[in-house]
Each structure stands twice: as C-alpha cells, then as structure tokens.
Design a protein around this motif. Sequence first.
Motif, PDB file in Angstrom:
ATOM      1  N   GLU A   1     -18.098  25.435 -19.973  1.00 11.28           N
ATOM      2  CA  GLU A   1     -18.372  25.654 -18.551  1.00 11.28           C
ATOM      3  C   GLU A   1     -17.794  26.991 -18.084  1.00 11.28           C
ATOM      4  OE1 GLU A   1     -17.105  22.955 -19.862  1.00 11.28           O
ATOM      5  OE2 GLU A   1     -18.724  21.502 -19.614  1.00 11.28           O
ATOM      6  N   ASP A   2     -16.561  27.300 -18.500  1.00  9.02           N
ATOM      7  CA  ASP A   2     -15.937  28.564 -18.096  1.00  9.02           C
ATOM      8  C   ASP A   2     -16.671  29.764 -18.689  1.00  9.02           C
ATOM      9  OD1 ASP A   2     -14.029  27.278 -16.601  1.00  9.02           O
ATOM     10  OD2 ASP A   2     -12.525  27.247 -18.191  1.00  9.02           O
ATOM     11  N   ILE A   3     -17.095  29.636 -19.955  1.00 11.57           N
ATOM     12  CA  ILE A   3     -17.834  30.741 -20.576  1.00 11.57           C
ATOM     13  C   ILE A   3     -19.166  30.950 -19.892  1.00 11.57           C
ATOM     14  CG2 ILE A   3     -18.930  31.525 -22.712  1.00 11.57           C
ATOM     15  CD1 ILE A   3     -16.763  30.124 -24.268  1.00 11.57           C
ATOM     16  N   ALA A   4     -19.893  29.855 -19.633  1.00  4.93           N
ATOM     17  CA  ALA A   4     -21.201  29.977 -18.972  1.00  4.93           C
ATOM     18  C   ALA A   4     -21.053  30.588 -17.589  1.00  4.93           C
ATOM     19  CB  ALA A   4     -21.871  28.602 -18.889  1.00  4.93           C
ATOM     20  N   GLN A   5     -20.004  30.201 -16.862  1.00  9.00           N
ATOM     21  CA  GLN A   5     -19.777  30.760 -15.528  1.00  9.00           C
ATOM     22  C   GLN A   5     -19.489  32.261 -15.601  1.00  9.00           C
ATOM     23  OE1 GLN A   5     -16.683  28.747 -13.413  1.00  9.00           O
ATOM     24  NE2 GLN A   5     -16.918  29.955 -11.540  1.00  9.00           N
ATOM     25  N   ARG A   6     -18.694  32.670 -16.563  1.00 12.38           N
ATOM     26  CA  ARG A   6     -18.391  34.091 -16.726  1.00 12.38           C
ATOM     27  C   ARG A   6     -19.639  34.879 -17.138  1.00 12.38           C
ATOM     28  NH1 ARG A   6     -14.937  38.006 -14.903  1.00 12.38           N
ATOM     29  NH2 ARG A   6     -14.604  39.616 -16.497  1.00 12.38           N
ATOM     30  N   LEU A   7     -20.452  34.295 -18.004  1.00 12.29           N
ATOM     31  CA  LEU A   7     -21.684  34.961 -18.426  1.00 12.29           C
ATOM     32  C   LEU A   7     -22.638  35.157 -17.248  1.00 12.29           C
ATOM     33  CD1 LEU A   7     -22.445  33.231 -21.865  1.00 12.29           C
ATOM     34  CD2 LEU A   7     -21.388  35.455 -21.445  1.00 12.29           C
ATOM     35  N   GLN A   8     -22.708  34.166 -16.377  1.00  8.28           N
ATOM     36  CA  GLN A   8     -23.570  34.298 -15.196  1.00  8.28           C
ATOM     37  C   GLN A   8     -23.059  35.417 -14.281  1.00  8.28           C
ATOM     38  OE1 GLN A   8     -26.390  33.129 -14.727  1.00  8.28           O
ATOM     39  NE2 GLN A   8     -26.637  30.983 -15.315  1.00  8.28           N
ATOM     40  N   TYR A   9     -21.723  35.533 -14.157  1.00 13.35           N
ATOM     41  CA  TYR A   9     -21.159  36.604 -13.330  1.00 13.35           C
ATOM     42  C   TYR A   9     -21.490  37.976 -13.915  1.00 13.35           C
ATOM     43  CZ  TYR A   9     -17.635  39.848 -11.560  1.00 13.35           C
ATOM     44  OH  TYR A   9     -17.008  40.951 -11.025  1.00 13.35           O
ATOM     45  N   VAL A  10     -21.301  38.119 -15.225  1.00 13.59           N
ATOM     46  CA  VAL A  10     -21.596  39.401 -15.868  1.00 13.59           C
ATOM     47  C   VAL A  10     -23.085  39.715 -15.774  1.00 13.59           C
ATOM     48  CG1 VAL A  10     -21.588  40.626 -18.074  1.00 13.59           C
ATOM     49  CG2 VAL A  10     -19.610  39.238 -17.407  1.00 13.59           C
ATOM     50  N   ALA A  11     -23.938  38.693 -15.984  1.00 18.27           N
ATOM     51  CA  ALA A  11     -25.390  38.913 -15.905  1.00 18.27           C
ATOM     52  C   ALA A  11     -25.788  39.372 -14.502  1.00 18.27           C
ATOM     53  CB  ALA A  11     -26.125  37.627 -16.275  1.00 18.27           C
ATOM     54  N   TYR A  12     -25.162  38.793 -13.482  1.00 20.06           N
ATOM     55  CA  TYR A  12     -25.464  39.207 -12.103  1.00 20.06           C
ATOM     56  C   TYR A  12     -25.055  40.663 -11.875  1.00 20.06           C
ATOM     57  CZ  TYR A  12     -25.169  39.450  -7.007  1.00 20.06           C
ATOM     58  OH  TYR A  12     -25.320  39.834  -5.696  1.00 20.06           O
TER      59      TYR A  12
ATOM     60  N   ASP B   1     -31.150  32.669 -17.444  1.00 14.55           N
ATOM     61  CA  ASP B   1     -31.438  31.278 -17.102  1.00 14.55           C
ATOM     62  C   ASP B   1     -30.206  30.398 -17.374  1.00 14.55           C
ATOM     63  OD1 ASP B   1     -32.809  28.478 -18.421  1.00 14.55           O
ATOM     64  OD2 ASP B   1     -33.514  29.145 -16.473  1.00 14.55           O
ATOM     65  N   ASP B   2     -30.063  29.326 -16.584  1.00 17.04           N
ATOM     66  CA  ASP B   2     -28.909  28.437 -16.759  1.00 17.04           C
ATOM     67  C   ASP B   2     -28.873  27.838 -18.166  1.00 17.04           C
ATOM     68  OD1 ASP B   2     -27.994  28.870 -14.221  1.00 17.04           O
ATOM     69  OD2 ASP B   2     -28.965  27.108 -13.353  1.00 17.04           O
ATOM     70  N   SER B   3     -30.036  27.421 -18.675  1.00 13.61           N
ATOM     71  CA  SER B   3     -30.074  26.831 -20.022  1.00 13.61           C
ATOM     72  C   SER B   3     -29.683  27.859 -21.079  1.00 13.61           C
ATOM     73  CB  SER B   3     -31.471  26.280 -20.318  1.00 13.61           C
ATOM     74  OG  SER B   3     -32.442  27.317 -20.266  1.00 13.61           O
ATOM     75  N   ALA B   4     -30.078  29.118 -20.883  1.00  8.75           N
ATOM     76  CA  ALA B   4     -29.697  30.170 -21.833  1.00  8.75           C
ATOM     77  C   ALA B   4     -28.194  30.418 -21.789  1.00  8.75           C
ATOM     78  CB  ALA B   4     -30.464  31.454 -21.516  1.00  8.75           C
ATOM     79  N   ALA B   5     -27.608  30.369 -20.583  1.00  7.65           N
ATOM     80  CA  ALA B   5     -26.163  30.560 -20.467  1.00  7.65           C
ATOM     81  C   ALA B   5     -25.410  29.445 -21.193  1.00  7.65           C
ATOM     82  CB  ALA B   5     -25.767  30.594 -18.991  1.00  7.65           C
TER      83      ALA B   5
ATOM     84  N   GLU C   1     -36.980  37.483 -17.887  1.00  6.82           N
ATOM     85  CA  GLU C   1     -35.996  36.405 -17.832  1.00  6.82           C
ATOM     86  C   GLU C   1     -35.515  36.033 -19.229  1.00  6.82           C
ATOM     87  OE1 GLU C   1     -35.501  31.940 -15.841  1.00  6.82           O
ATOM     88  OE2 GLU C   1     -37.492  32.751 -16.298  1.00  6.82           O
ATOM     89  N   LEU C   2     -34.218  35.856 -19.350  1.00  4.61           N
ATOM     90  CA  LEU C   2     -33.612  35.470 -20.624  1.00  4.61           C
ATOM     91  C   LEU C   2     -33.475  33.947 -20.629  1.00  4.61           C
ATOM     92  CD1 LEU C   2     -32.397  36.326 -23.301  1.00  4.61           C
ATOM     93  CD2 LEU C   2     -30.201  36.665 -22.155  1.00  4.61           C
ATOM     94  N   THR C   3     -34.374  33.278 -21.347  1.00  5.60           N
ATOM     95  CA  THR C   3     -34.383  31.814 -21.418  1.00  5.60           C
ATOM     96  C   THR C   3     -33.756  31.349 -22.724  1.00  5.60           C
ATOM     97  OG1 THR C   3     -36.570  31.773 -22.454  1.00  5.60           O
ATOM     98  CG2 THR C   3     -36.493  31.751 -20.037  1.00  5.60           C
ATOM     99  N   ALA C   4     -33.585  30.024 -22.822  1.00  6.44           N
ATOM    100  CA  ALA C   4     -32.988  29.457 -24.034  1.00  6.44           C
ATOM    101  C   ALA C   4     -33.857  29.745 -25.256  1.00  6.44           C
ATOM    102  CB  ALA C   4     -32.783  27.952 -23.867  1.00  6.44           C
ATOM    103  N   GLU C   5     -35.171  29.609 -25.103  1.00  5.39           N
ATOM    104  CA  GLU C   5     -36.055  29.852 -26.237  1.00  5.39           C
ATOM    105  C   GLU C   5     -36.003  31.303 -26.687  1.00  5.39           C
ATOM    106  OE1 GLU C   5     -37.598  27.726 -28.091  1.00  5.39           O
ATOM    107  OE2 GLU C   5     -36.800  26.103 -26.880  1.00  5.39           O
TER     108      GLU C   5
END
Length: 543
Positions: free
Chosen positions: A182-193, A200-204, A232-236
């Motif tokens: 959860e912490d890594i995904a949150q940080r990745l979303q911040y950096v991506a922004y 995408d949330d699933s990709a994060a 968009e960067l998706t999981a696939e």
Amino acid sequence: MSAYQALYRKYRPQTFDDVSGQLAVTQTLKTQLITGKMSHAYLFTGSRGTGKTSCAKILAKAVNCLNPQDGNPCNCCEACKTIDSGACMDVLEIDAASNNGVDNVRDLRDDAIYTPSQVKMRVYIIDEVHMLSISAFNALLKIIEEPPEHLLFILATTELHKVPATILSRCQRFSFRRISQEDIAQRLQYVAYQENIDLDDSAARVLARMADGGMRDGLSLLDQCASATVGELTAERVYACLGIAGERKAAELMGYIAAHDTAKALELLNKLYSEGKEMGALLDELACLARDLLILKTAPDAGLTMLSGVATDREAAALAKQISGGELVAMMEQLEATMSGFTRSASRRMDAELCLIRLCQPELQLDAQSLNARLTRMEEQLKSGAFVVPAQPAQAVKEEPEEEERPPMPGDEDAPPEQNAPVPTPVQEKATPVGFWAELVAALKPEVVPGLRGFLTTGENAQIKGVVRGDTVILQCKNEFVLGMVNTQDVLQLTARKASAILGRNVIAKAEDASSGGDPGSGMARLMSFGRSHSDIVNIKDN
C-alpha cells in the motif's frame, strides 16, 4: 538540455518525513536529534531499497544543519546544500564492497581524527559494511568504540549475520522493515502525478507487488514501464513491458491444473512463451498463487490480508476450493525445484512444460508425497460430498432356487447315472516354480522406472517377493511404502505380461502388504483403508 535523472534518484527522500514505511526508525532518530541524545555509531539493517542509505544521508544533514526543523534538515542552509551536492569533504560515503581491505580502513581511521573543516561533524557512511574483511573490521573496531566527539559513523548492511558481534555491540541498531504494498503504491501514484504519468490503480498495485518491499525497485520498474508506454499505463501494459504473465493468465493456468486439463495448460503455456513471457517469471507467479491458496485454506479470514495479489480475491477463493492442501504443498515444492534448476538448464521451456505436466497429472509420480497429495484430495472430496461412489447394479433374483445337489449315498444304486458321477475335486493352486522370482526380476528391471529398480532384488532381505497363487502373481511388499511404489496399474500390467510369458499361461498380478501392520495415520495405510471401505470403486481418478 539537462540529462535525464532516474526516478529513484530524483525522488530520493530529503527529510525523515518523506521516508515511506519506516515510521518507527524515523521517529526515533528525530527524537534523538531534538533532544541531543545522539549516538556516535548507527547500524542500519534491512533488505534492499527500504531507505537505509537515504536515512543515513538525511541523518548526516540533520546533525550538521544550521536551521533544523523538528528533527529534519532544512535543506536550505549552506551545510545542507553542500552535503546534497556531494561537495562536502567532511561527509564521506564509502562503498565497502570496493574498499574492503585493511589499508582502506586504516586510511579512514587516520583521517577521522581531524576536526571537520566545513560542517560541525565529520560523518562516515559505510554502505554494505558486511563486505569488509575480518582484519578491516578489527582496524575499525577501536575508533568506533572510542571516537572523537566530532565523528559519527553510520553503517548500512543487507546481511546482518555477517557483521561481527564486536561491531554490533558498539552501534545503535535500526531495522528497516519491508515497505508494504500500500505504501509503495501510494508513493508510485505521487511520483506518477508529479511526472505527468497516467498510472492506473491496478498497474500501481502490480508494480508495488513486484517491488517486493523495496521502494527503489518500485520506482525503477515505474521508470522502465513509463518510458516504454504511450498513454495510460495499465496492468496489462506493465506485464507486456516487463515480459511476465498477467494475473488473469496465472489464475487461468492454475484453473487448468486444478481441473487436470493438461492439454489446455500446455496450450496456454505455449501461447505465453510465443508472446515472449519469461518461463521463470511464469512459474514464480504460479508459486505465489499456490502460496496464496494454501494461506486461504489455512486461515480463510485473516489470509485475505496476506495475499500477494497474483490473482483477485474472488479468483483465489474459487481456486482454493478446487485444490487440496496436500496438493498445494507438493505443487509449491515442484515449482521451486524446477525454478532452482533453471540456472543449469539447457531448455527452460522444456523444463516448464515437464513441470506443468507433472502438476496436471500427479499420478505420474510415485513418491510418497505425491500419493499423500492425491489421497488428501480424495478425503476432501468425500468430506464436501463432491466424491460420489457409483451404485452397484442390482442382481436379478432367481424365481425358483435350484435344488441343492448332494453326492451319491450308499444304496442309491437305482439312481440315474448322472447322480452316481464322482464329485469333482477342487482345482489345486499351482505352486511357485523354482527360480520364478529371479527370472521375473530380470525381466522387469529393464522396463520399470529407475526409482523402482532398487526394490527389485532376490535376496532374503528383498523388499518385494513374488509368489504364484493359482492364476495370480502376488507381489508381497515388505511395507506400505513399497506397496505404494508397486501398486499402480502400469507396474501390475507389466508384471502380469512378463509373468505370463515365463509361466506359459495367462495370469494377473496383484500387490499386497506383507508386513505385520502399518501406522493407520500414514498415507498408504489411509489409502488402503479407503480402498477397503469403497471396494466397489474400480478406477479412482482425480477430478
């Protein structure tokens, strides 16, 4: 045009508050800085990418900052800027992997006695300190034990067990935990922004799972995928960029394994291989999914928070109902053995295909663990009601019972001739011919699997002995483990064919346990008990 800077370097934490997932460490260090109760030596331990070096650099700035902010460096004063730029001669970062000799440490020790020229404290950050030689550790020991007041040591290592106890006892130790997904995904979303990356949330979540607790790995993976993707960067797209199997593919493949559908499993494996998927990554996905399913079966409620995310919660719950715990344990060991052999394999694809066939068809393996896994599956099916025993066809009842025949008695001279016929004597069992077992062993050995050849001997201590009873060859096994090796359709058919050729007549083959008794809790004893209580089942197949 400025040179491109990697995301993990560009977004390295600059204050303790920026460090993700290490609140216990950062809060303690801030408190020490505020109260002035600093140690002269720190040891940071933990897996890679968890923030050890970043915290070491922040600590080096904080002790020298001219205007500290609640334990954090201000990053604006001359001392902070000099340290950040790497121009400060009093804050040195040393890589012990390339400077691990005693001479390097002696030079460091000789320089450490001088007072700092640019900042308040001289700081030595020794990364991967476990790489130092024993003599280098001994040279470092004295100055770490009694350093000058202006000196601070910060040691970092990923392998704590390699650091001598004499060093450990002279340092304050801080353990850096793996950062949560959860912490890594949150940080990745911040950096991506900040970088205008449409993540995408699933990709994060996928990137966070693949980072395996390391923030640096997560940022490096994001950097790699973002640079190779437009839009968009998706999981696939993450899976396509990194060349690994997707979540749905791993769950789909596990579904074929649960259904023992070898053809579809191999077809999907071939498709993934043609698309450039790496076999090691695919098997690793399957192993993670098998681990998730085993956790769900062991702890159905709490296990949901422990899943790796290889499959969705719904997919994992459905698959957990189809595979027994014993099968999952055997599956994980088979996958682990195959992956460990990849380093010396000539064809990873062939090894992966063979592994998949064994997972889909566990009856191909005759070891005790595989037999126990199959038995566990049948027991779980019986408990759940999924295993149905076919009913026996009703036998026709004779309308008029035939009159029981009796042998002729004295005085029955006037009886019809057929009643005076002699009573036929029962057929005597044919004795085992001399040398039959030795001849049968010689005929069987070239054609059985290698694991069974060692049991085919003719001495008095032989694990198996063959006797003839009428038109049946009995393989008398010394214990139930040997019985499990022998009592298979392939072995019995081969034995019957070879014995028929030796005896000159058609015979069948059976196996029995010749021991005085077995442990009723063991796998084979349970299997024999299962067979006795369901004797009307001719062929048991895993469904």
